[in-house]
Write a protein that holds these residues in place. Structure first.
Motif, mmCIF file in Angstrom:
data_model
loop_
_atom_site.group_PDB
_atom_site.id
_atom_site.type_symbol
_atom_site.label_atom_id
_atom_site.label_comp_id
_atom_site.label_asym_id
_atom_site.label_seq_id
_atom_site.Cartn_x
_atom_site.Cartn_y
_atom_site.Cartn_z
ATOM 1 N N VAL A 111 -7.769 -2.246 0.150
ATOM 2 C CA VAL A 111 -6.599 -2.302 -0.736
ATOM 3 C C VAL A 111 -6.391 -0.961 -1.414
ATOM 4 O O VAL A 111 -5.267 -0.453 -1.507
ATOM 5 C CB VAL A 111 -6.767 -3.439 -1.766
ATOM 6 N N ARG A 112 -7.474 -0.355 -1.872
ATOM 7 C CA ARG A 112 -7.370 0.933 -2.563
ATOM 8 C C ARG A 112 -6.856 2.014 -1.621
ATOM 9 O O ARG A 112 -5.993 2.825 -1.993
ATOM 10 C CB ARG A 112 -8.744 1.318 -3.108
ATOM 11 N N LEU A 113 -7.363 2.054 -0.396
ATOM 12 C CA LEU A 113 -6.895 3.053 0.561
ATOM 13 C C LEU A 113 -5.424 2.849 0.909
ATOM 14 O O LEU A 113 -4.676 3.820 1.074
ATOM 15 C CB LEU A 113 -7.753 3.019 1.822
ATOM 16 N N THR A 114 -4.996 1.594 1.008
ATOM 17 C CA THR A 114 -3.594 1.305 1.284
ATOM 18 C C THR A 114 -2.710 1.812 0.146
ATOM 19 O O THR A 114 -1.671 2.436 0.383
ATOM 20 C CB THR A 114 -3.391 -0.207 1.478
ATOM 21 N N ARG A 115 -3.135 1.552 -1.086
ATOM 22 C CA ARG A 115 -2.350 2.030 -2.236
ATOM 23 C C ARG A 115 -2.321 3.544 -2.289
ATOM 24 O O ARG A 115 -1.279 4.147 -2.583
ATOM 25 C CB ARG A 115 -2.941 1.468 -3.525
ATOM 26 N N LEU A 116 -3.448 4.198 -2.005
ATOM 27 C CA LEU A 116 -3.475 5.659 -2.013
ATOM 28 C C LEU A 116 -2.570 6.234 -0.934
ATOM 29 O O LEU A 116 -1.908 7.253 -1.145
ATOM 30 C CB LEU A 116 -4.908 6.165 -1.823
ATOM 31 N N LYS A 117 -2.503 5.582 0.232
ATOM 32 C CA LYS A 117 -1.608 6.040 1.296
ATOM 33 C C LYS A 117 -0.148 5.898 0.864
ATOM 34 O O LYS A 117 0.660 6.790 1.113
ATOM 35 C CB LYS A 117 -1.868 5.250 2.571
ATOM 36 N N GLU A 118 0.181 4.790 0.197
ATOM 37 C CA GLU A 118 1.554 4.609 -0.297
ATOM 38 C C GLU A 118 1.902 5.692 -1.308
ATOM 39 O O GLU A 118 3.002 6.249 -1.282
ATOM 40 C CB GLU A 118 1.705 3.237 -0.937
ATOM 41 N N ILE A 119 0.979 6.002 -2.206
ATOM 42 C CA ILE A 119 1.221 7.045 -3.212
ATOM 43 C C ILE A 119 1.395 8.396 -2.535
ATOM 44 O O ILE A 119 2.280 9.180 -2.901
ATOM 45 C CB ILE A 119 0.072 7.071 -4.241
ATOM 46 N N GLN A 120 0.569 8.678 -1.531
ATOM 47 C CA GLN A 120 0.670 9.949 -0.825
ATOM 48 C C GLN A 120 2.016 10.065 -0.103
ATOM 49 O O GLN A 120 2.652 11.122 -0.141
ATOM 50 C CB GLN A 120 -0.473 10.081 0.173
ATOM 51 N N ASP A 121 2.453 8.990 0.546
ATOM 52 C CA ASP A 121 3.749 9.016 1.231
ATOM 53 C C ASP A 121 4.891 9.225 0.240
ATOM 54 O O ASP A 121 5.823 9.995 0.501
ATOM 55 C CB ASP A 121 3.966 7.716 2.009
ATOM 56 N N SER A 122 4.818 8.546 -0.895
ATOM 57 C CA SER A 122 5.852 8.694 -1.914
ATOM 58 C C SER A 122 5.866 10.126 -2.449
ATOM 59 O O SER A 122 6.934 10.720 -2.642
ATOM 60 C CB SER A 122 5.601 7.702 -3.047
ATOM 61 N N TYR A 123 4.679 10.691 -2.693
ATOM 62 C CA TYR A 123 4.590 12.069 -3.184
ATOM 63 C C TYR A 123 5.174 13.048 -2.166
ATOM 64 O O TYR A 123 5.917 13.967 -2.533
ATOM 65 C CB TYR A 123 3.131 12.426 -3.478
#
Length: 115
Positions: A59-71
């Motif tokens: 879950v944490r890696l998925t959220r970090l990937k979403e944040i990275q894509d948004s950034y």
């Protein structure tokens, strides 16, 4: 009489020794069984903890990937807008800016540009 008491004492020794050994074996088996149950419980606890840890990591890696894509998307938009803003102040930037804007007036209408 000495022989009979000696036989009696040998009988009691054998009987008590075998009874003591049986009792000792039962206690050893009980202790082994209790430790086996404790080991199984700790193994299950470790397994459940590892499963929970793996899920929370996913879950944490998925959220970090979403944040990275948004950034990355916002950084691209920022760079694009920065370039357009810099072009505005370059030579003939105002004319290019006006051409880039959507025209509200349809193309068939005569336009008057005031200077």
């Amino acid at each position: 009489m000495l022989k009979s008491s000696n036989k009696n004492s040998n009988f009691y020794k054998k009987y008590l020794d075998s009874a003591f050994k049986r009792k000792q074996r039962k206690q050893d088996n009980l202790v082994s069984f209790v430790f086996l149950i404790i080991k199984i419980c700790f193994s299950l606890l470790a397994l459940v903890s590892l499963i929970k840890l793996g899920y929370s990591s996913k879950v944490r890696l998925t959220r970090l990937k979403e944040i990275q894509d948004s950034y990355s998307f916002e950084k691209y938009r920022y760079n694009n807008l920065t370039n357009r803003f810099d072009d505005l102040f370059s030579s003939e930037g105002e004319q290019r800016f006006m051409k880039d804007q959507d025209q509200i007036i349809s193309r068939d209408i005569i336009r008057v540009i005031w200077r």
